[in-house]
Design an enzyme around this catalytic site. Structure first.
Site, short mmCIF file in Angstrom:
data_model
loop_
_atom_site.label_atom_id
_atom_site.label_comp_id
_atom_site.label_asym_id
_atom_site.label_seq_id
_atom_site.Cartn_x
_atom_site.Cartn_y
_atom_site.Cartn_z
CG HIS A 186 54.96 41.89 34.65
ND1 HIS A 186 56.23 42.02 33.61
CD2 HIS A 186 54.27 40.82 33.85
CE1 HIS A 186 55.98 41.19 32.37
NE2 HIS A 186 54.81 40.47 32.81
CD GLU A 413 26.99 37.39 34.47
OE1 GLU A 413 27.82 38.07 35.05
OE2 GLU A 413 27.53 36.72 33.34
CB CYS A 481 31.91 32.93 40.88
SG CYS A 481 30.95 33.71 39.42
#
Length: 540
Positions: A186, A413, A481
């Site tokens: 978190h 990739e 990306c």
């Protein structure tokens, strides 16, 4: 002693410099037992401190809501429930009344006990709350010791932090480095949302840093640098200032298209796996998600996650993408992303899934269900041949359950995939070039060096150009990306080669959009052709 780099893991992007503020180093020093006659008073002090911690957290959550950050507020509010948890209170009382611990020590010890138990749970979402519990105990203990948050501006060094710590300290600290923690905890989620550079998992050596010592936190590369050389410190200062200015500009111009000066339109998408990342990307003008990493929340799972567990993780993000592009990469397990239940495998990406067909079917069904309503694109990782894509399409037909068929694309990739891109593209709706792994595999670099690698090395650049040509021939979009998508030197070359989309970290969206606006496509095209010709390859 010169500068010394500590390798961790990037949890939130950005580079910053400052003096170390070391949190809670002395917590392990416990005091002697409290007299029996005073133990009830000590227990009440501990209970009162928990109530104060809950009040703190309620206030932080309210501030976040007023600032329009409802999702971060929801995360912080889980701490309120923890502070009021009867189980935590009972453990604190046992430590104070039966063993004579002072209230502050009891609070930290009880929180640590609960955190260790949470960290062992098979549900990865619950396991990640361990640091949140530690944060509640530390906060309550700080009230008793008069150490309420008065941290001066600098780089925060700690073992772990909770989300409320990050939200509260963000206005004053410049960056965060943790010896433990994870990229999906978190605290890391909130740091990414607030644009605070953060490195986690830097190891015990991080805690040797002295209070006030000069430190650079490189959240792009997962590095913490002690006593940095003046040049590195200056670069970090400049980078932090540049990012702040760029973010303000990006938000102001978020509705303007990312278009070169001579009219070439490029879609800028975000690498986003959490709501916080998605919200930041949207503020900066992202046109969708170009890479959602599904494996991140399951890297510590003891078994393959169920369909329900996967939907629970994916839906909060994908539910916000109604009608918008959402590119979900299928589990990319293997290599440095191998969970405990797959330890020892040599396979990577789609090969891992193909070796576990039942789990692959469950995964596909979960993604399709969670992404219902979005313009869903499934990205197949580590493709090496057309049959990899063909197998995914065949299994998709069996899991739709009335949902629409998502688009399917291949992650290019590997050298094999780039060499065979023409045939792979025939089976795809889009292609996505992962420049990090492609560079690593072509040049034989380790993963860290490939992040900074010369993507314009002729061997790599020729494979990227081949992939772009394959996409153009198949009349499908081609995306980049990897790191090259947000690197100032390689981005113009990617644009010049003819890529249609760039997918970048949420905090980089605005900067990349501005770089595109500053480019001339024609000039970029000529430069990319020149580089290819130097490498002995034609560009067409």
């Amino acid at each position: 002693m010169g500068e010394r780099a500590l390798q961790g893991v990037s949890a939130a992007p950005g580079i910053t410099f400052g003096r170390a503020v070391v949190l809670d180093r002395a917590n392990s020093r416990a005091s002697g037992p409290v007299r029996e006659a005073d133990r009830e008073v000590e227990a009440e002090r501990a209970r009162g401190a928990l109530r104060l911690a809950a009040t703190d957290l309620e206030g932080i959550a309210a501030d976040l809501r007023r600032a329009g950050r409802g999702d971060e507020a929801d995360i912080v509010e889980t701490g309120v429930l923890m502070a009021m948890d009867p189980e935590l209170a009972a453990r604190v009382e046992t430590l104070t009344l039966e063993t004579g611990r002072e209230a502050a020590d009891a609070l930290r010890e009880a929180a640590e006990e609960m955190a260790l138990e949470l960290s062992l749970l098979p549900d990865p979402t619950l396991a990640l709350r361990a640091d949140d519990v530690r944060s509640v105990g530390r906060r309550a203990a700080a009230h008793l010791q008069g150490a309420a948050r008065r941290i001066s501006e600098g780089v925060l060094i700690a073992v772990s932090l909770g989300p409320a710590d990050v939200a509260e300290l963000a206005p004053t600290v410049r960056g965060i480095a943790l010896s433990g923690g994870g990229v999906t905890a978190h605290a890391a989620i909130v740091a990414r949302s607030l644009g605070l550079p953060m490195v986690v998992g830097a190891g015990a050596g991080l805690l040797e840093i002295e209070e006030g010592e000069e430190v650079v936190v490189d959240g792009d590369r997962g590095l913490v640098v002690r006593k940095p050389e003046p040049e590195r410190a200056a670069l970090a200062r400049d980078d932090a200032h540049r990012r702040r200015t760029a973010r303000e500009t990006a938000i102001a111009r978020r509705l303007e298209p990312a278009e070169t000066q001579d009219g070439r339109r490029i879609r800028v998408l975000a690498n986003a796996s959490t709501v916080a990342e998605l919200e930041e990307a949207s503020r900066q003008g992202a046109e969708g998600i170009g890479l959602m990493r599904t494996e991140l929340l399951f890297l510590e799972a003891p078994r393959w996650p169920s369909r329900e567990e996967q939907v629970k993780v994916l839906r909060p993000v994908l539910a916000r993408m109604f009608g918008q592009t959402a590119t979900v990469r299928l589990f990319d397990f293997g290599g440095d992303k191998t969970p405990p239940f797959l330890r020892g495998i040599s396979a990577r990406g789609i090969e891992v899934l193909l070796n576990a067909p039942a789990e692959m079917r469950t995964h596909l069904a979960a993604v399709v269900e969670a992404g219902s309503g979005a313009d869903l694109r499934l990205l197949v990782p580590m493709v090496t041949k057309p049959d990899d894509v063909r197998a995914v399409r065949a299994m998709l037909d069996t899991v739709l359950e009335g949902h629409g068929m998502p688009k399917v694309g291949a992650m290019i990739e590997t050298p094999e995939a780039a060499e065979g891109a023409v045939d792979i593209a025939k089976l795809c709706d889009f292609l996505s070039i992962g420049t990090n792994d492609l560079t690593q595999l072509v040049l034989g670099l380790d993963r860290e060096r490939s992040r900074k690698a010369p993507v314009m090395d002729p061997r790599v650049l020729s494979l990227i150009a081949r992939t772009v040509r394959a996409g153009r021939r198949a009349q499908i979009p081609v995306d980049v990306c990897g790191e090259a998508a947000s690197d100032a030197s390689s981005l113009p070359v990617m644009v010049g080669l003819g890529v249609d989309e760039l997918s970048v970290a949420a905090a980089r969206v605005g900067q990349v959009r501005q770089w595109i606006r500053d480019l001339s496509f024609e000039s970029s095209r000529r430069e990319s052709e020149r580089l290819l010709e130097q490498a002995g390859h034609a560009s067409r």
